[in-house]
Design an enzyme around this catalytic site. Structure first.
Site, PDB file in Angstrom:
ATOM      1  N   GLU A 179      -5.452  -5.080  10.402  1.00  0.00           N
ATOM      2  CA  GLU A 179      -4.423  -4.076  10.669  1.00  0.00           C
ATOM      3  C   GLU A 179      -4.734  -3.368  11.981  1.00  0.00           C
ATOM      4  OE1 GLU A 179      -2.349  -2.870   6.725  1.00  0.00           O
ATOM      5  OE2 GLU A 179      -4.020  -1.528   7.074  1.00  0.00           O
ATOM      6  N   GLY A 195       2.835  -1.108   4.191  1.00  0.00           N
ATOM      7  CA  GLY A 195       2.866   0.291   3.784  1.00  0.00           C
ATOM      8  C   GLY A 195       4.288   0.743   3.511  1.00  0.00           C
ATOM      9  N   GLY A 196       4.899   1.358   4.511  1.00  0.00           N
ATOM     10  CA  GLY A 196       6.217   1.975   4.357  1.00  0.00           C
ATOM     11  C   GLY A 196       7.255   1.079   3.691  1.00  0.00           C
ATOM     12  N   SER A 224       3.329  -2.199  10.317  1.00  0.00           N
ATOM     13  CA  SER A 224       4.774  -2.223  10.587  1.00  0.00           C
ATOM     14  C   SER A 224       5.432  -3.554  10.232  1.00  0.00           C
ATOM     15  CB  SER A 224       5.059  -1.852  12.046  1.00  0.00           C
ATOM     16  OG  SER A 224       4.663  -0.512  12.290  1.00  0.00           O
ATOM     17  N   GLU A 228      -6.750   4.700   7.839  1.00  0.00           N
ATOM     18  CA  GLU A 228      -6.525   6.131   7.587  1.00  0.00           C
ATOM     19  C   GLU A 228      -7.759   6.758   6.953  1.00  0.00           C
ATOM     20  OE1 GLU A 228      -2.822   5.632   5.518  1.00  0.00           O
ATOM     21  OE2 GLU A 228      -1.901   5.061   7.417  1.00  0.00           O
ATOM     22  N   HIS A 253      -9.463   1.287   4.768  1.00  0.00           N
ATOM     23  CA  HIS A 253      -8.193   1.422   5.496  1.00  0.00           C
ATOM     24  C   HIS A 253      -8.407   2.346   6.698  1.00  0.00           C
ATOM     25  CE1 HIS A 253      -4.096   2.620   6.428  1.00  0.00           C
ATOM     26  NE2 HIS A 253      -3.736   1.483   5.860  1.00  0.00           N
ATOM     27  N   GLY A 263       2.446   2.124  10.768  1.00  0.00           N
ATOM     28  CA  GLY A 263       3.433   3.198  10.651  1.00  0.00           C
ATOM     29  C   GLY A 263       4.102   3.563  11.960  1.00  0.00           C
ATOM     30  N   ASN A 323       0.873  -1.180   0.000  1.00  0.00           N
ATOM     31  CA  ASN A 323       0.000   0.000   0.000  1.00  0.00           C
ATOM     32  C   ASN A 323       0.903   1.221   0.000  1.00  0.00           C
ATOM     33  OD1 ASN A 323      -1.724   2.091   0.599  1.00  0.00           O
ATOM     34  ND2 ASN A 323      -2.191   1.411   2.686  1.00  0.00           N
ATOM     35  N   TRP A 324       0.949   1.888  -1.148  1.00  0.00           N
ATOM     36  CA  TRP A 324       1.876   3.018  -1.274  1.00  0.00           C
ATOM     37  C   TRP A 324       1.340   4.291  -0.625  1.00  0.00           C
ATOM     38  CZ3 TRP A 324       4.200   3.012  -6.948  1.00  0.00           C
ATOM     39  CH2 TRP A 324       5.110   1.943  -7.050  1.00  0.00           C
ATOM     40  N   LYS A 325       0.084   4.286  -0.199  1.00  0.00           N
ATOM     41  CA  LYS A 325      -0.522   5.503   0.382  1.00  0.00           C
ATOM     42  C   LYS A 325      -0.305   6.678  -0.574  1.00  0.00           C
ATOM     43  CE  LYS A 325       0.068   3.341   4.798  1.00  0.00           C
ATOM     44  NZ  LYS A 325       0.057   3.472   6.233  1.00  0.00           N
TER      45      LYS A 325
HETATM   46  P1  PGA Z   1       2.834   0.236   7.554  1.00  0.00           P
HETATM   47  O1  PGA Z   1       1.373   0.463   6.942  1.00  0.00           O
HETATM   48  O2  PGA Z   1       3.363  -1.052   6.973  1.00  0.00           O
HETATM   49  O3  PGA Z   1       3.614   1.439   7.101  1.00  0.00           O
HETATM   50  O4  PGA Z   1       2.673   0.147   9.035  1.00  0.00           O
HETATM   51  C1  PGA Z   1       0.497  -0.615   6.737  1.00  0.00           C
HETATM   52  C2  PGA Z   1      -0.786  -0.113   6.130  1.00  0.00           C
HETATM   53  O5  PGA Z   1      -1.207   0.996   6.467  1.00  0.00           O
HETATM   54  O6  PGA Z   1      -1.414  -0.809   5.307  1.00  0.00           O
END
Ligand code: PGA
Length: 245
Positions: free
Chosen positions: A162, A226-227, A205, A92, A90, A168, A4-6
């Site tokens: 999640e 994500g990251g 994470s 966010e 998600h 993050g 997930n590149w956000k």
């Molecule tokens: P993260 O994000 O790996 O940076 O914790 C995961 C996500 O939001 O899908």
């Protein structure tokens, strides 16, 4: 192995990522790779992934097929752009954009109707976990929102567990904690009569240092990252580890 590149990368940066990433995973036929870039990068990603087994996904979608909905993008548009998946709900989006279990259900149905595989995100806040309410919150998210799916639809979705406090933050759920929640989600789905085995990813994470211990648990089918999915070398290493697990 889903990335997930956000809200990161331009189309040019997307093309550069794939140029670096493709040769690194040439032999990685052992696991499914899905990358979810921002909408604006989908055409570049689709072009760059052509001829590989890498699938592309959106990070959201609107439930109407078309219409006067300024700023929104529909499932059929995402499908026509060449994507096969869409992340839905998600944390966010729940936190910053007013997403609720009800809108998650509408988006999930819209994704399925468009022929996309929805990756539906669920997870508890830190205050829920500390208050011992993880199970209750997860059951509610699974039962209230996506409970509106019929059994056949439910069997076609991917769920991503999640924990919000792990996204993050560098703090990931322990393999035992993640496995316990995955079991709970499967049990909840089975009680609803959903046929087959649900595919459930863990997210929060995930990195090269913890992916093997997480995926060693048979309850986990994969990860949503994500990251650590933004860098071609790092993501290739993670995909390689995931495929070996
Ligand atoms: P993260 O994000 O790996 O940076 O914790 C995961 C996500 O939001 O899908």
């Amino acid at each position: 192995m889903a990335g997930n590149w956000k809200m990161y990368k331009t189309p040019a940066e997307t093309a550069a990522f794939f140029e670096a990433f493709r040769p690194l995973i040439a032999a990685a036929g052992h696991c499914e790779i899905v990358i979810c870039p921002p909408f604006i990068d989908l055409p570049a990603a689709v072009a760059s992934a052509r001829g590989t087994s890498i699938r592309l996904g959106a990070q959201n979608l609107y439930w109407a097929k078309e219409g006067a909905f300024t700023g929104e993008v529909s499932g059929p548009m995402i499908r026509a752009a060449g994507a096969t998946h869409a992340i839905v709900g998600h944390s966010e989006r729940r936190q910053f954009f007013g997403e609720t279990d009800e809108t998650v259900l509408k988006r999930t149905v819209a994704a399925l109707d468009a022929g996309l595989t929805p990756i539906v995100c669920v997870g508890e806040l830190l205050e829920h976990r500390e208050a011992g309410r993880t199970e209750a919150v997860l059951c509610e998210q699974c039962l209230k929102g996506i409970a509106g799916l019929d059994e056949r639809q439910f069997a076609q979705i991917v769920i991503a567990y999640e924990p919000v406090w792990a996204i993050g933050t560098g703090r990931n759920a322990s393999p035992d904690d993640a496995a316990q929640v995955h079991e709970l989600i499967r049990f909840t789905a089975a009680r609803r009569g959903v046929p087959g085995r649900l595919s459930i990813l863990y997210g929060g994470s995930v990195n090269a240092g913890n992916v093997l211990s997480l995926l060693a648990r048979p309850e986990l089918d994969g990860v949503l990252v994500g990251g650590a999915s933004l860098d071609a070398d790092g993501w290739a290493e993670l995909v390689g580890l995931g495929g070996a697990a």
